[in-house]
Structure formats: C-alpha cells, structure tokens
Design a protein around this motif. Structure first.
Motif, PDB file in Angstrom:
ATOM      1  N   VAL A   1       0.872  -1.176   0.000  1.00  0.00           N
ATOM      2  CA  VAL A   1       0.000   0.000   0.000  1.00  0.00           C
ATOM      3  C   VAL A   1       0.905   1.221   0.000  1.00  0.00           C
ATOM      4  CG1 VAL A   1      -1.783   1.275   1.241  1.00  0.00           C
ATOM      5  CG2 VAL A   1      -1.799  -1.234   1.267  1.00  0.00           C
ATOM      6  N   ARG A   2       0.808   2.044  -1.027  1.00  0.00           N
ATOM      7  CA  ARG A   2       1.739   3.160  -1.162  1.00  0.00           C
ATOM      8  C   ARG A   2       1.013   4.422  -1.651  1.00  0.00           C
ATOM      9  NH1 ARG A   2       5.448   0.928  -4.425  1.00  0.00           N
ATOM     10  NH2 ARG A   2       6.862   0.437  -2.695  1.00  0.00           N
ATOM     11  N   GLY A   3       1.356   5.556  -1.024  1.00  0.00           N
ATOM     12  CA  GLY A   3       0.924   6.840  -1.548  1.00  0.00           C
ATOM     13  C   GLY A   3      -0.521   7.203  -1.274  1.00  0.00           C
ATOM     14  N   LEU A   4      -1.099   6.696  -0.177  1.00  0.00           N
ATOM     15  CA  LEU A   4      -2.477   7.009   0.165  1.00  0.00           C
ATOM     16  C   LEU A   4      -2.541   7.849   1.430  1.00  0.00           C
ATOM     17  CD1 LEU A   4      -4.219   3.538  -0.373  1.00  0.00           C
ATOM     18  CD2 LEU A   4      -3.825   5.359  -2.051  1.00  0.00           C
ATOM     19  N   LYS A   5      -3.638   8.597   1.565  1.00  0.00           N
ATOM     20  CA  LYS A   5      -3.898   9.355   2.785  1.00  0.00           C
ATOM     21  C   LYS A   5      -5.066   8.706   3.515  1.00  0.00           C
ATOM     22  CE  LYS A   5      -4.952  13.943   4.616  1.00  0.00           C
ATOM     23  NZ  LYS A   5      -5.219  15.380   4.275  1.00  0.00           N
ATOM     24  N   PHE A   6      -4.880   8.486   4.822  1.00  0.00           N
ATOM     25  CA  PHE A   6      -5.911   7.892   5.653  1.00  0.00           C
ATOM     26  C   PHE A   6      -6.366   8.918   6.681  1.00  0.00           C
ATOM     27  CE2 PHE A   6      -3.270   4.336   4.220  1.00  0.00           C
ATOM     28  CZ  PHE A   6      -4.246   3.496   3.677  1.00  0.00           C
ATOM     29  N   ASN A   7      -7.659   9.235   6.670  1.00  0.00           N
ATOM     30  CA  ASN A   7      -8.237  10.163   7.635  1.00  0.00           C
ATOM     31  C   ASN A   7      -9.023   9.373   8.668  1.00  0.00           C
ATOM     32  OD1 ASN A   7      -7.359  12.607   6.342  1.00  0.00           O
ATOM     33  ND2 ASN A   7      -8.960  12.321   4.819  1.00  0.00           N
ATOM     34  N   PHE A   8      -8.557   9.433   9.918  1.00  0.00           N
ATOM     35  CA  PHE A   8      -9.231   8.721  11.000  1.00  0.00           C
ATOM     36  C   PHE A   8     -10.017   9.690  11.881  1.00  0.00           C
ATOM     37  CE2 PHE A   8      -5.358   5.765  10.615  1.00  0.00           C
ATOM     38  CZ  PHE A   8      -5.984   5.024   9.617  1.00  0.00           C
ATOM     39  N   ASN A   9     -10.496  10.768  11.295  1.00  0.00           N
ATOM     40  CA  ASN A   9     -11.239  11.776  12.054  1.00  0.00           C
ATOM     41  C   ASN A   9     -12.670  11.885  11.558  1.00  0.00           C
ATOM     42  OD1 ASN A   9     -10.528  12.896   9.579  1.00  0.00           O
ATOM     43  ND2 ASN A   9     -10.343  14.976  10.385  1.00  0.00           N
ATOM     44  N   GLY A  10     -13.199  10.765  11.021  1.00  0.00           N
ATOM     45  CA  GLY A  10     -14.568  10.784  10.538  1.00  0.00           C
ATOM     46  C   GLY A  10     -15.577  10.296  11.551  1.00  0.00           C
ATOM     47  N   ALA A  11     -15.119   9.873  12.720  1.00  0.00           N
ATOM     48  CA  ALA A  11     -16.001   9.405  13.792  1.00  0.00           C
ATOM     49  C   ALA A  11     -15.239   9.507  15.100  1.00  0.00           C
ATOM     50  CB  ALA A  11     -16.467   7.976  13.537  1.00  0.00           C
ATOM     51  N   ASP A  12     -15.953   9.312  16.207  1.00  0.00           N
ATOM     52  CA  ASP A  12     -15.331   9.438  17.521  1.00  0.00           C
ATOM     53  C   ASP A  12     -14.610   8.147  17.895  1.00  0.00           C
ATOM     54  OD1 ASP A  12     -14.584  10.293  20.000  1.00  0.00           O
ATOM     55  OD2 ASP A  12     -16.526   9.918  20.932  1.00  0.00           O
ATOM     56  N   SER A  13     -13.323   8.276  18.175  1.00  0.00           N
ATOM     57  CA  SER A  13     -12.518   7.172  18.712  1.00  0.00           C
ATOM     58  C   SER A  13     -12.652   5.889  17.899  1.00  0.00           C
ATOM     59  CB  SER A  13     -12.881   6.910  20.172  1.00  0.00           C
ATOM     60  OG  SER A  13     -12.587   8.044  20.955  1.00  0.00           O
ATOM     61  N   ILE A  14     -12.341   5.983  16.600  1.00  0.00           N
ATOM     62  CA  ILE A  14     -12.284   4.788  15.768  1.00  0.00           C
ATOM     63  C   ILE A  14     -11.251   3.844  16.380  1.00  0.00           C
ATOM     64  CG2 ILE A  14     -11.652   3.926  13.485  1.00  0.00           C
ATOM     65  CD1 ILE A  14     -12.658   6.568  12.347  1.00  0.00           C
ATOM     66  N   ASP A  15     -11.643   2.592  16.585  1.00  0.00           N
ATOM     67  CA  ASP A  15     -10.817   1.688  17.378  1.00  0.00           C
ATOM     68  C   ASP A  15      -9.504   1.308  16.694  1.00  0.00           C
ATOM     69  OD1 ASP A  15     -12.598   1.722  19.414  1.00  0.00           O
ATOM     70  OD2 ASP A  15     -13.539  -0.177  18.932  1.00  0.00           O
ATOM     71  N   ALA A  16      -9.600   0.547  15.614  1.00  0.00           N
ATOM     72  CA  ALA A  16      -8.410  -0.022  14.987  1.00  0.00           C
ATOM     73  C   ALA A  16      -8.648  -0.099  13.482  1.00  0.00           C
ATOM     74  CB  ALA A  16      -8.116  -1.402  15.567  1.00  0.00           C
ATOM     75  N   PRO A  17      -8.402   0.961  12.760  1.00  0.00           N
ATOM     76  CA  PRO A  17      -8.782   1.003  11.336  1.00  0.00           C
ATOM     77  C   PRO A  17      -7.904   0.182  10.407  1.00  0.00           C
ATOM     78  CG  PRO A  17      -7.762   3.060  11.999  1.00  0.00           C
ATOM     79  CD  PRO A  17      -7.961   2.267  13.247  1.00  0.00           C
ATOM     80  N   ILE A  18      -6.592   0.049  10.694  1.00  0.00           N
ATOM     81  CA  ILE A  18      -5.696  -0.706   9.818  1.00  0.00           C
ATOM     82  C   ILE A  18      -5.215  -1.939  10.580  1.00  0.00           C
ATOM     83  CG2 ILE A  18      -3.598  -0.679   8.436  1.00  0.00           C
ATOM     84  CD1 ILE A  18      -5.706   1.232   7.406  1.00  0.00           C
ATOM     85  N   LEU A  19      -5.572  -3.114  10.064  1.00  0.00           N
ATOM     86  CA  LEU A  19      -5.265  -4.377  10.737  1.00  0.00           C
ATOM     87  C   LEU A  19      -4.388  -5.223   9.821  1.00  0.00           C
ATOM     88  CD1 LEU A  19      -8.943  -5.069  11.839  1.00  0.00           C
ATOM     89  CD2 LEU A  19      -7.130  -4.186  13.308  1.00  0.00           C
ATOM     90  N   ILE A  20      -3.130  -5.447  10.218  1.00  0.00           N
ATOM     91  CA  ILE A  20      -2.192  -6.210   9.394  1.00  0.00           C
ATOM     92  C   ILE A  20      -2.027  -7.605   9.968  1.00  0.00           C
ATOM     93  CG2 ILE A  20       0.121  -6.295   8.413  1.00  0.00           C
ATOM     94  CD1 ILE A  20       0.364  -3.304   8.892  1.00  0.00           C
ATOM     95  N   SER A  21      -2.362  -8.619   9.167  1.00  0.00           N
ATOM     96  CA  SER A  21      -2.125  -9.998   9.590  1.00  0.00           C
ATOM     97  C   SER A  21      -1.552 -10.848   8.463  1.00  0.00           C
ATOM     98  CB  SER A  21      -3.424 -10.646  10.108  1.00  0.00           C
ATOM     99  OG  SER A  21      -4.417 -10.654   9.107  1.00  0.00           O
TER     100      SER A  21
END
Length: 237
Positions: free
Chosen positions: A128-148
């Motif tokens: 995943v390269r060159g993207l912008k992630f905004n985690f301010n669209g809701a209150d206290s988003i828990d864990a948006p990016i999960l790598i397994s």
C-alpha cells in the motif's frame, strides 16, 4: 516517454520501471485505475480499466501476480464497513498517484461506528503506497488498519490520526499474528488539536518476526504504553 519507463505490451506487460522501483513487474498488469477521471479527459485511462471504487479495482486482480491498482489523484472514499478490502488477494499493489503530502493524494476517510470502519490487510505480499488515511470521521475509531498478512508493506502513506477528542483514533495501525516480515516505512502519523491515541502502532500479535518500522515521522499525543507498543512477541524486531 521518460527513459525510466518500459512500454506495456497489451495488458500483460514486460514491466514498468520508475525511479521509485518496479511497480509493474514482468508478467503483472495494471488491473484498474480508481478515480473520478474519465476517458474523455484522460487519454491514458481506458474506459475498460477505469472504476469508481477501490473495491471494484481489487476485484480485477489475480492472486500472486503482483497486479497493480492505481488510485488516481483527487480520488476520495469513505470507509464505513469492514468489507472494502474483501476482494484483496495476495501480491496486490495499491498505489496512489499524486505528490506525497499534496491535496491530490487519494484519501480514505474512516467513519461509521468504531468497530465497523477498518481495512484488513490479511493477504501476503501486499503493498500500500501513496495514500492518505483520515481517521477523524467518527469518535474514537478503534483499529482502522489491521495487518495480519506476511510481507505487507505500507510505504509513503499519510495518516491523519485525529483532530480533536471527539474525532480521533485509538490505534491507527495494529500488527497482528501472521504479520511476519512486514514493513511500515516513510510514513507520517499526525494528530492535531486535542486528539489522543492509545498507541500509534500496536504490535500485539504473537510471532511477529522480522517486523520493521523505518523512517517514519510521528507527531501525536499518546494516552498510554508509548507511540509504538510491542505487547506481543517478535524476533528480529
């Protein structure tokens, strides 16, 4: 054509090389272009490859072939479920096509409830390269990016971890069991205002060996356990 590019031969090419490395290896192909552009305004995008969502682009990739989904400048999407990456397959490259840090970086804004807006990077050899992630669209988003998935690379991405206490993210990136030989590199993690994270990167999986966090910039307020928290097990961290 610039000297650092190799020409395509149909959909299955002999490769495309750039100054940033080989994006389309021999035998791979551009599976889709994701964005608002149209064939009439952008001649390099054919109507057969242009799709409006990342999910539609991922559905065109072949597993283990190194296929590329280019996300075009100015593209935006809202992530409000856990299903956006359901069609992701091993070896896929998701590449944003815009200058790093510019307003044209493809942006994904996470919203919805705290438990349903997430990306699961659970396939091997995904980039995943060159993207912008905004985690301010809701209150206290828990864990948006999960790598397994093994050998996942997140490179040159910009993470907006929050803008105030009502619009912030608990743990932007979680590294889970199975995420061996992964890298997070050349990224910016930034929160502003009164936003507070629990951790910015949480390595909680077991046997997360040879995991690398390289050349990142982190500017965030942290509630506990450090900006980078290794609470699982890792050899060669």
């Amino acid at each position: 054509m610039p000297a650092n590019f190799l020409p395509f031969v149909g959909n299955d090419s002999i490769g495309q090389r750039t100054v940033h490395g080989t994006w389309v290896p021999p035998g791979s192909r551009v599976a889709a272009y994701v964005g608002p552009q149209s064939e009439s305004t952008d001649a390099y995008v054919t109507s057969s490859l242009l799709v409006s969502t990342l999910a539609a682009g991922l559905a065109r990739c072949r597993a283990g072939k190194g296929d590329v989904v280019y996300v075009l400048p100015g593209h935006t999407e809202t992530v409000s479920t856990t299903t956006m990456l359901d069609a992701l397959v091993a070896g896929t490259q998701i590449i944003g096509c815009a200058q790093y840090g510019s307003g044209l970086m493809p942006a994904f804004t996470f919203s919805g409830t705290t438990t349903t807006s997430s990306w699961a990077l659970n396939d091997a050899n995904v980039t995943v390269r060159g993207l912008k992630f905004n985690f301010n669209g809701a209150d206290s988003i828990d864990a948006p990016i999960l790598i397994s998935g093994a050998n996942v690379v997140i490179d040159y991405c910009l993470f907006n971890c929050g803008t105030d206490t009502a619009l912030d993210c608990d743990v932007p990136v979680s590294v889970l069991t199975g995420a061996t030989d992964c890298r997070i590199q050349n990224c910016d993690f930034i929160s502003s205002g009164t936003a507070v994270t629990t951790n910015v990167i949480l390595v909680s999986g077991t046997g997360v060996n040879n995991f690398m966090i390289l050349n990142n910039y982190i500017y965030a307020s942290c509630a506990s356990s450090g900006l980078v928290n290794l609470s699982g097990t890792a050899t060669g961290f």
